[in-house]
Every structure is written in C-alpha cells, then in structure tokens.
Design a protein around this motif. Structure first.
Motif, PDB file in Angstrom:
ATOM      1  N   ALA A  94      41.832  46.731  46.268  1.00 46.82           N
ATOM      2  CA  ALA A  94      41.067  47.595  45.372  1.00 46.82           C
ATOM      3  C   ALA A  94      41.950  48.554  44.591  1.00 46.82           C
ATOM      4  CB  ALA A  94      40.017  48.369  46.159  1.00 46.82           C
ATOM      5  N   ALA A  95      43.096  48.939  45.137  1.00 43.10           N
ATOM      6  CA  ALA A  95      43.994  49.839  44.413  1.00 43.10           C
ATOM      7  C   ALA A  95      44.459  49.200  43.111  1.00 43.10           C
ATOM      8  CB  ALA A  95      45.191  50.218  45.279  1.00 43.10           C
ATOM      9  N   ALA A  96      44.728  47.897  43.120  1.00 45.41           N
ATOM     10  CA  ALA A  96      45.132  47.193  41.897  1.00 45.41           C
ATOM     11  C   ALA A  96      43.997  47.214  40.882  1.00 45.41           C
ATOM     12  CB  ALA A  96      45.543  45.759  42.210  1.00 45.41           C
ATOM     13  N   LYS A  97      42.773  47.083  41.363  1.00 41.98           N
ATOM     14  CA  LYS A  97      41.615  47.138  40.468  1.00 41.98           C
ATOM     15  C   LYS A  97      41.553  48.485  39.769  1.00 41.98           C
ATOM     16  CE  LYS A  97      36.591  46.973  40.357  1.00 41.98           C
ATOM     17  NZ  LYS A  97      35.350  46.714  41.097  1.00 41.98           N
ATOM     18  N   ASP A  98      41.691  49.552  40.537  1.00 42.18           N
ATOM     19  CA  ASP A  98      41.640  50.898  39.951  1.00 42.18           C
ATOM     20  C   ASP A  98      42.733  51.100  38.915  1.00 42.18           C
ATOM     21  OD1 ASP A  98      39.467  51.430  41.586  1.00 42.18           O
ATOM     22  OD2 ASP A  98      40.662  52.500  43.097  1.00 42.18           O
ATOM     23  N   VAL A  99      43.955  50.668  39.229  1.00 42.08           N
ATOM     24  CA  VAL A  99      45.081  50.823  38.298  1.00 42.08           C
ATOM     25  C   VAL A  99      44.851  49.985  37.040  1.00 42.08           C
ATOM     26  CG1 VAL A  99      47.563  50.441  37.965  1.00 42.08           C
ATOM     27  CG2 VAL A  99      46.717  51.423  40.112  1.00 42.08           C
ATOM     28  N   ALA A 100      44.381  48.754  37.218  1.00 44.84           N
ATOM     29  CA  ALA A 100      44.134  47.882  36.064  1.00 44.84           C
ATOM     30  C   ALA A 100      43.120  48.503  35.117  1.00 44.84           C
ATOM     31  CB  ALA A 100      43.650  46.510  36.530  1.00 44.84           C
ATOM     32  N   LEU A 101      42.030  49.010  35.660  1.00 40.71           N
ATOM     33  CA  LEU A 101      40.995  49.614  34.820  1.00 40.71           C
ATOM     34  C   LEU A 101      41.476  50.916  34.188  1.00 40.71           C
ATOM     35  CD1 LEU A 101      37.889  48.831  37.061  1.00 40.71           C
ATOM     36  CD2 LEU A 101      38.638  47.612  34.997  1.00 40.71           C
ATOM     37  N   GLU A 102      42.254  51.702  34.925  1.00 38.64           N
ATOM     38  CA  GLU A 102      42.825  52.931  34.366  1.00 38.64           C
ATOM     39  C   GLU A 102      43.818  52.626  33.255  1.00 38.64           C
ATOM     40  OE1 GLU A 102      44.519  55.123  37.635  1.00 38.64           O
ATOM     41  OE2 GLU A 102      42.559  55.420  38.575  1.00 38.64           O
ATOM     42  N   ASN A 103      44.562  51.512  33.380  1.00 39.16           N
ATOM     43  CA  ASN A 103      45.547  51.139  32.369  1.00 39.16           C
ATOM     44  C   ASN A 103      44.924  50.527  31.122  1.00 39.16           C
ATOM     45  OD1 ASN A 103      47.537  52.048  34.065  1.00 39.16           O
ATOM     46  ND2 ASN A 103      48.469  50.060  34.436  1.00 39.16           N
ATOM     47  N   GLY A 104      43.629  50.171  31.194  1.00 38.71           N
ATOM     48  CA  GLY A 104      42.962  49.667  29.993  1.00 38.71           C
ATOM     49  C   GLY A 104      42.370  48.282  30.102  1.00 38.71           C
ATOM     50  N   ALA A 105      42.416  47.658  31.275  1.00 40.78           N
ATOM     51  CA  ALA A 105      41.728  46.371  31.429  1.00 40.78           C
ATOM     52  C   ALA A 105      40.229  46.624  31.322  1.00 40.78           C
ATOM     53  CB  ALA A 105      42.065  45.739  32.777  1.00 40.78           C
ATOM     54  N   ASP A 106      39.513  45.663  30.771  1.00 43.54           N
ATOM     55  CA  ASP A 106      38.067  45.803  30.610  1.00 43.54           C
ATOM     56  C   ASP A 106      37.318  45.419  31.880  1.00 43.54           C
ATOM     57  OD1 ASP A 106      37.768  46.465  27.639  1.00 43.54           O
ATOM     58  OD2 ASP A 106      39.091  44.716  27.604  1.00 43.54           O
ATOM     59  N   ILE A 107      37.808  44.382  32.547  1.00 45.15           N
ATOM     60  CA  ILE A 107      37.158  43.863  33.750  1.00 45.15           C
ATOM     61  C   ILE A 107      38.247  43.440  34.730  1.00 45.15           C
ATOM     62  CG2 ILE A 107      35.747  41.944  34.665  1.00 45.15           C
ATOM     63  CD1 ILE A 107      34.171  41.984  32.055  1.00 45.15           C
ATOM     64  N   PHE A 108      37.968  43.593  36.013  1.00 42.23           N
ATOM     65  CA  PHE A 108      38.866  43.127  37.066  1.00 42.23           C
ATOM     66  C   PHE A 108      38.121  42.105  37.901  1.00 42.23           C
ATOM     67  CE2 PHE A 108      40.768  43.081  41.233  1.00 42.23           C
ATOM     68  CZ  PHE A 108      42.127  43.200  40.998  1.00 42.23           C
ATOM     69  N   LEU A 109      38.694  40.902  38.038  1.00 41.45           N
ATOM     70  CA  LEU A 109      38.129  39.876  38.912  1.00 41.45           C
ATOM     71  C   LEU A 109      39.116  39.620  40.038  1.00 41.45           C
ATOM     72  CD1 LEU A 109      36.720  37.158  36.463  1.00 41.45           C
ATOM     73  CD2 LEU A 109      35.444  38.878  37.740  1.00 41.45           C
ATOM     74  N   GLU A 110      38.625  39.745  41.261  1.00 37.17           N
ATOM     75  CA  GLU A 110      39.477  39.496  42.414  1.00 37.17           C
ATOM     76  C   GLU A 110      39.476  38.007  42.737  1.00 37.17           C
ATOM     77  OE1 GLU A 110      39.919  40.905  47.060  1.00 37.17           O
ATOM     78  OE2 GLU A 110      38.594  42.009  45.720  1.00 37.17           O
ATOM     79  N   LYS A 111      40.678  37.458  42.954  1.00 34.01           N
ATOM     80  CA  LYS A 111      40.794  36.057  43.366  1.00 34.01           C
ATOM     81  C   LYS A 111      40.432  35.968  44.843  1.00 34.01           C
ATOM     82  CE  LYS A 111      44.742  34.876  40.411  1.00 34.01           C
ATOM     83  NZ  LYS A 111      46.166  34.496  40.465  1.00 34.01           N
ATOM     84  N   PRO A 112      39.732  34.967  45.253  1.00 33.03           N
ATOM     85  CA  PRO A 112      39.145  33.925  44.407  1.00 33.03           C
ATOM     86  C   PRO A 112      37.838  34.419  43.788  1.00 33.03           C
ATOM     87  CG  PRO A 112      38.634  33.470  46.697  1.00 33.03           C
ATOM     88  CD  PRO A 112      39.488  34.715  46.673  1.00 33.03           C
ATOM     89  N   PHE A 113      37.611  34.051  42.537  1.00 27.96           N
ATOM     90  CA  PHE A 113      36.369  34.404  41.856  1.00 27.96           C
ATOM     91  C   PHE A 113      35.595  33.127  41.602  1.00 27.96           C
ATOM     92  CE2 PHE A 113      39.939  34.395  38.883  1.00 27.96           C
ATOM     93  CZ  PHE A 113      39.599  33.349  38.040  1.00 27.96           C
ATOM     94  N   THR A 114      34.320  33.288  41.342  1.00 26.76           N
ATOM     95  CA  THR A 114      33.468  32.126  41.111  1.00 26.76           C
ATOM     96  C   THR A 114      33.383  31.807  39.617  1.00 26.76           C
ATOM     97  OG1 THR A 114      31.427  33.395  40.840  1.00 26.76           O
ATOM     98  CG2 THR A 114      32.057  32.772  43.110  1.00 26.76           C
TER      99      THR A 114
END
Length: 133
Positions: A94-114
């Motif tokens: 989840a820390a990577a998700k927070d950083v990605a969204l803070e850095n400007g990613a629009d959506i974060f999908l955790e592998k594996p995703f459907t």
C-alpha cells in the motif's frame, strides 16, 4: 488515394511500460480488438524515446523496471505529456500506492489485477466505455 480517416476514427493509444513479457502478453490479450492501439516498451529509456515521438492517451506503468522505478517516471510523464493518464501497476504494498498517487498517477492497480479492474480503470480515465467489463 485520399485518406478518409477522421480524428474520431483514430484509435486512442495505450502504452504499456512493463519488462515482464508474460504480463505484456496477458494485457495485450485482454485488450486485443478494442478501440485502443496498444504498444509496449520494456524500459524507462525506451519510454522516453516513445514520448519524444508519440503521445499515448493512457500509460500502464510498472514500478520495477530494469533501468529504474516507475514511481520516479510519473513526474516525467506529467511534465512532458500532461494529457496522458497514468495507471500504475505493481505488486508492491500500500505504501507504493500512496506514493504513486501522490506523485501524480491517476489509478493504482495491484498485481495481480483482474480483467474487470483493468477495463474499468481505462474506461474511467477515458470517460467512455472503450472496453466492456
């Protein structure tokens, strides 16, 4: 022969930045035949070269790449192609998700995703049903 292609007929572009061949193949199979042109690069260096020539509508960006981290590349995309939407894909916590969204990613999908999660994310970003989920 004249080119009768109008702007509305041109497919949206999706760029996959992912070094795992199996993951790229899977994503390509999921998105095949849709209203998007799908292209793929394996490194950040290749992605920089791609952005110098083309502007994708959406980027699927993996975090761990052979020449750096996708988290660090989000800023490059936002600075050089602000209209490009970013879906960060990673098997990290989840820390990577927070950083990605803070850095400007629009959506974060955790592998594996459907398939449904991927299609819904693209549809949400494009504000259109490009992929039936």
């Amino acid at each position: 022969m004249p080119n009768n292609t109008t702007t509305t007929e041109v497919a949206q572009k999706l760029l996959i930045i992912e070094d795992e061949g199996e993951m790229c193949l899977l994503i390509n199979l999921l998105l095949d035949g849709r209203k998007m042109e799908v292209e793929h690069v394996k490194t950040i260096a290749d992605a920089v070269e791609y952005f110098q020539q083309k502007t994708p509508s959406v980027v699927l960006l993996d975090n761990r790449l052979p020449d750096g981290y996708g988290l660090d590349f989000i800023g490059y995309i936002n600075d050089n192609s602000p209209e490009t939407r970013i879906i960060m894909i990673s098997g990290m916590d989840a820390a990577a998700k927070d950083v990605a969204l803070e850095n400007g990613a629009d959506i974060f999908l955790e592998k594996p995703f459907t398939r449904t999660q991927l299609c819904q994310a693209i549809n949400d970003l494009m504000e259109a049903e490009i992929f039936p989920c």
